[in-house]
Design a protein around this motif. Structure first.
Motif, PDB file in Angstrom:
ATOM      1  N   GLU A  87       0.827  -1.205   0.000  1.00 32.60           N
ATOM      2  CA  GLU A  87       0.000   0.000   0.000  1.00 32.60           C
ATOM      3  C   GLU A  87       0.865   1.261   0.000  1.00 32.60           C
ATOM      4  OE1 GLU A  87      -2.810  -0.138   3.178  1.00 32.60           O
ATOM      5  OE2 GLU A  87      -3.651  -2.042   2.489  1.00 32.60           O
ATOM      6  N   GLU A  88       1.966   1.251   0.787  1.00 32.03           N
ATOM      7  CA  GLU A  88       2.862   2.408   0.814  1.00 32.03           C
ATOM      8  C   GLU A  88       3.537   2.595  -0.537  1.00 32.03           C
ATOM      9  OE1 GLU A  88       5.657   2.049   4.002  1.00 32.03           O
ATOM     10  OE2 GLU A  88       4.096   1.955   5.533  1.00 32.03           O
ATOM     11  N   ALA A  89       3.880   1.490  -1.195  1.00 35.74           N
ATOM     12  CA  ALA A  89       4.529   1.585  -2.497  1.00 35.74           C
ATOM     13  C   ALA A  89       3.562   2.173  -3.521  1.00 35.74           C
ATOM     14  CB  ALA A  89       5.006   0.217  -2.944  1.00 35.74           C
ATOM     15  N   LYS A  90       2.289   1.825  -3.452  1.00 32.06           N
ATOM     16  CA  LYS A  90       1.296   2.381  -4.385  1.00 32.06           C
ATOM     17  C   LYS A  90       1.102   3.875  -4.158  1.00 32.06           C
ATOM     18  CE  LYS A  90      -1.404  -1.824  -4.963  1.00 32.06           C
ATOM     19  NZ  LYS A  90      -2.697  -2.489  -4.696  1.00 32.06           N
ATOM     20  N   VAL A  91       1.161   4.279  -2.901  1.00 28.51           N
ATOM     21  CA  VAL A  91       0.956   5.694  -2.583  1.00 28.51           C
ATOM     22  C   VAL A  91       2.154   6.513  -3.043  1.00 28.51           C
ATOM     23  CG1 VAL A  91       0.731   7.351  -0.703  1.00 28.51           C
ATOM     24  CG2 VAL A  91      -0.571   5.216  -0.660  1.00 28.51           C
ATOM     25  N   ARG A  92       3.362   6.026  -2.914  1.00 24.57           N
ATOM     26  CA  ARG A  92       4.573   6.781  -3.233  1.00 24.57           C
ATOM     27  C   ARG A  92       4.830   6.897  -4.729  1.00 24.57           C
ATOM     28  NH1 ARG A  92       8.972   4.886   1.319  1.00 24.57           N
ATOM     29  NH2 ARG A  92       7.800   5.729   3.077  1.00 24.57           N
ATOM     30  N   ILE A  93       4.382   5.958  -5.498  1.00 23.93           N
ATOM     31  CA  ILE A  93       4.641   5.996  -6.934  1.00 23.93           C
ATOM     32  C   ILE A  93       3.648   6.972  -7.568  1.00 23.93           C
ATOM     33  CG2 ILE A  93       4.643   4.699  -9.090  1.00 23.93           C
ATOM     34  CD1 ILE A  93       5.363   2.222  -7.475  1.00 23.93           C
ATOM     35  N   PRO A  94       4.180   8.051  -8.118  1.00 24.99           N
ATOM     36  CA  PRO A  94       3.270   8.990  -8.774  1.00 24.99           C
ATOM     37  C   PRO A  94       2.825   8.416 -10.122  1.00 24.99           C
ATOM     38  CG  PRO A  94       5.510   9.768  -8.967  1.00 24.99           C
ATOM     39  CD  PRO A  94       5.541   8.535  -8.114  1.00 24.99           C
ATOM     40  N   LYS A  95       1.610   8.649 -10.422  1.00 26.50           N
ATOM     41  CA  LYS A  95       1.079   8.132 -11.664  1.00 26.50           C
ATOM     42  C   LYS A  95       1.402   9.151 -12.765  1.00 26.50           C
ATOM     43  CE  LYS A  95      -2.149   4.956 -10.024  1.00 26.50           C
ATOM     44  NZ  LYS A  95      -2.954   3.925 -10.528  1.00 26.50           N
TER      45      LYS A  95
END
Length: 99
Positions: A87-95
């Motif tokens: 979940e943290e990795a999904k939040v940190r990766i900007p789309k």
């Protein structure tokens, strides 16, 4: 106190069971058979007791193993570390437009 004269003295010539060495003393076939029979009865009595102890020990060890196994599954099922990291990795990766 009891009177020793009324009890009577034990006979000194009374024989008690004495140890014998079958290899040194000449024994009859009946005596050897009786010795084997008594030894077999003693062996069976001891093995029954040992079998009971072995079963109890095996059950105790099995219970400990199953307890550790169960606790491991319980503690791993509560771990959500990998879910949190994802979940943290999904939040940190900007789309971006490429994603």
């Amino acid at each position: 106190m009891a009177d020793k004269s009324s009890q009577g003295e034990p006979k000194p010539e009374a024989q008690f069971a004495k140890r014998i060495d079958p290899t040194k003393e000449a024994l009859t076939k009946e005596q050897l058979q009786f010795i084997r029979q008594v030894e077999m009865a003693q062996w069976k009595k001891k093995t029954d007791k040992l079998r009971g102890r072995n079963v109890a020990t095996g059950l105790a060890i099995g219970a400990v193993v199953l307890g550790i196994y169960g606790y491991t599954f319980y503690s791993v099922s509560q771990e959500k570390i990998m879910d949190e990291i994802d979940e943290e990795a999904k939040v940190r990766i900007p789309k971006t437009g490429a994603n």
